[in-house]
Enzyme design. Structure first.
Site, mmCIF file in Angstrom:
data_model
loop_
_atom_site.group_PDB
_atom_site.id
_atom_site.type_symbol
_atom_site.label_atom_id
_atom_site.label_comp_id
_atom_site.label_asym_id
_atom_site.label_seq_id
_atom_site.Cartn_x
_atom_site.Cartn_y
_atom_site.Cartn_z
ATOM 1 N N HIS A 190 -7.523 -0.351 -2.949
ATOM 2 C CA HIS A 190 -8.081 -1.665 -3.285
ATOM 3 C C HIS A 190 -7.783 -1.968 -4.752
ATOM 4 O O HIS A 190 -7.976 -1.104 -5.607
ATOM 5 C CB HIS A 190 -9.595 -1.664 -3.032
ATOM 6 C CG HIS A 190 -10.226 -2.980 -3.346
ATOM 7 N ND1 HIS A 190 -10.147 -4.051 -2.482
ATOM 8 C CD2 HIS A 190 -10.887 -3.424 -4.438
ATOM 9 C CE1 HIS A 190 -10.757 -5.098 -3.028
ATOM 10 N NE2 HIS A 190 -11.216 -4.744 -4.217
ATOM 11 N N GLU A 218 -1.135 1.518 -9.010
ATOM 12 C CA GLU A 218 -1.426 1.787 -7.600
ATOM 13 C C GLU A 218 -0.405 2.760 -7.013
ATOM 14 O O GLU A 218 -0.748 3.677 -6.266
ATOM 15 C CB GLU A 218 -1.411 0.486 -6.778
ATOM 16 C CG GLU A 218 -2.537 -0.476 -7.107
ATOM 17 C CD GLU A 218 -2.539 -1.698 -6.189
ATOM 18 O OE1 GLU A 218 -2.358 -1.538 -4.968
ATOM 19 O OE2 GLU A 218 -2.718 -2.819 -6.699
HETATM 20 C C1 GAR Z 1 -1.937 -4.058 -3.080
HETATM 21 O O1 GAR Z 1 -2.161 -4.554 -4.382
HETATM 22 C C2 GAR Z 1 -3.225 -3.548 -2.498
HETATM 23 O O2 GAR Z 1 -4.054 -2.908 -3.449
HETATM 24 C C3 GAR Z 1 -3.857 -4.800 -1.998
HETATM 25 O O3 GAR Z 1 -2.809 -5.539 -1.442
HETATM 26 C C4 GAR Z 1 -1.595 -5.212 -2.124
HETATM 27 C C5 GAR Z 1 -0.567 -4.802 -1.106
HETATM 28 O O4 GAR Z 1 0.702 -4.672 -1.709
HETATM 29 N N1 GAR Z 1 -4.872 -4.540 -1.025
HETATM 30 C C6 GAR Z 1 -5.930 -5.320 -0.828
HETATM 31 O O5 GAR Z 1 -6.120 -6.344 -1.446
HETATM 32 C C7 GAR Z 1 -6.890 -4.826 0.225
HETATM 33 N N2 GAR Z 1 -7.983 -5.735 0.366
HETATM 34 P P1 GAR Z 1 1.839 -3.827 -0.998
HETATM 35 O O6 GAR Z 1 2.002 -4.387 0.415
HETATM 36 O O7 GAR Z 1 3.070 -4.082 -1.819
HETATM 37 O O8 GAR Z 1 1.431 -2.385 -0.997
#
Ligand code: GAR
Length: 209
Positions: free
Chosen positions: A109, A174
């Site tokens: 998150h 992340e």
């Molecule tokens: C990431 O920033 C993740 O932390 C967020 O969505 C993005 C996905 O990016 N998740 C949320 O907001 C969950 N509620 P990605 O598809 O490039 O990994």
């Protein structure tokens, strides 16, 4: 090595970070499948380029949320995961799903939980005047974004940051955090017990003679 399945909805950059980490044979898990709830999720192609089974379970093809989730659970069962990683999977999971994989279901998150659960976390961190921002990997429980915390990373909010610049820098954090957190769960350093994440004390290093 333990079997890991990743659930995505879009870009899949966190999934890609997990794939990269698990390519090291010393990593305690391997990605045996990727599931997306949308057939156009770009991350599906990324997974396929790495020869990983990538399956779309198109939510539009099902009558309701329950039917779609049942189909996802079927595909998951076929992949027989030890751990399921949500990586930008933008659908709420039912209690049935969460209980089925209790203690084996983790999510990333983009905020320092318990601050800013839900969406638009970067906008809200900026609006709150936060001087740090961050990301959290946590066990998934029935209450959205409230499960026990496994690991977190923080970044500084810089003068002039916008939601875009902040989210861009956070995404890099992340990508470092998620493989680290997955390793902690796979090797048993962190586990969920009675609704809490327990961090095992590391055996002290042997004293030098
Ligand atoms: C990431 O920033 C993740 O932390 C967020 O969505 C993005 C996905 O990016 N998740 C949320 O907001 C969950 N509620 P990605 O598809 O490039 O990994």
């Amino acid at each position: 090595r333990k079997r890991v399945v990743v659930l995505i909805s879009g870009r899949g950059s966190n999934m890609q970070a997990l794939i990269a980490a698990t390519m090291d044979p010393a990593f305690p898990g391997q990605i045996v499948g990727v599931i997306a709830n949308r057939p156009d999720a770009p991350g599906l192609d990324t997974a396929r380029r790495h020869d990983i089974t990538a399956i779309a379970v198109d939510q539009k093809a099902y009558e309701n949320r329950e039917a779609h989730e049942a189909a996802v659970l079927d595909v998951l069962a076929g992949l027989d995961p030890d751990i399921v990683c949500l990586a930008g999977y933008m659908r709420l999971l039912s209690a049935t799903f969460v209980l089925r994989y209790s203690g084996r279901l983790i999510n990333i998150h983009p905020s320092l939980l318990p601050l800013f659960p839900g969406l638009e976390t970067h906008e809200r961190a900026l609006a709150a005047g936060m001087r740090i921002h961050g990301c959290t990997v946590h066990f998934v429980t029935e209450r959205m974004d409230e499960g026990p915390i496994i690991a977190q990373a923080a970044i500084a909010v810089e003068a002039g940051d916008t939601a875009e610049t902040l989210s861009g820098r956070l995404l890099a954090a992340e990508h470092r955090l998620y493989p680290h957190a997955l390793r902690l769960v796979l090797d048993g350093t962190v586990r969920m017990t009675n609704g809490r994440a327990i961090l095992e004390r590391r055996a002290p290093a042997a004293e030098a003679p």
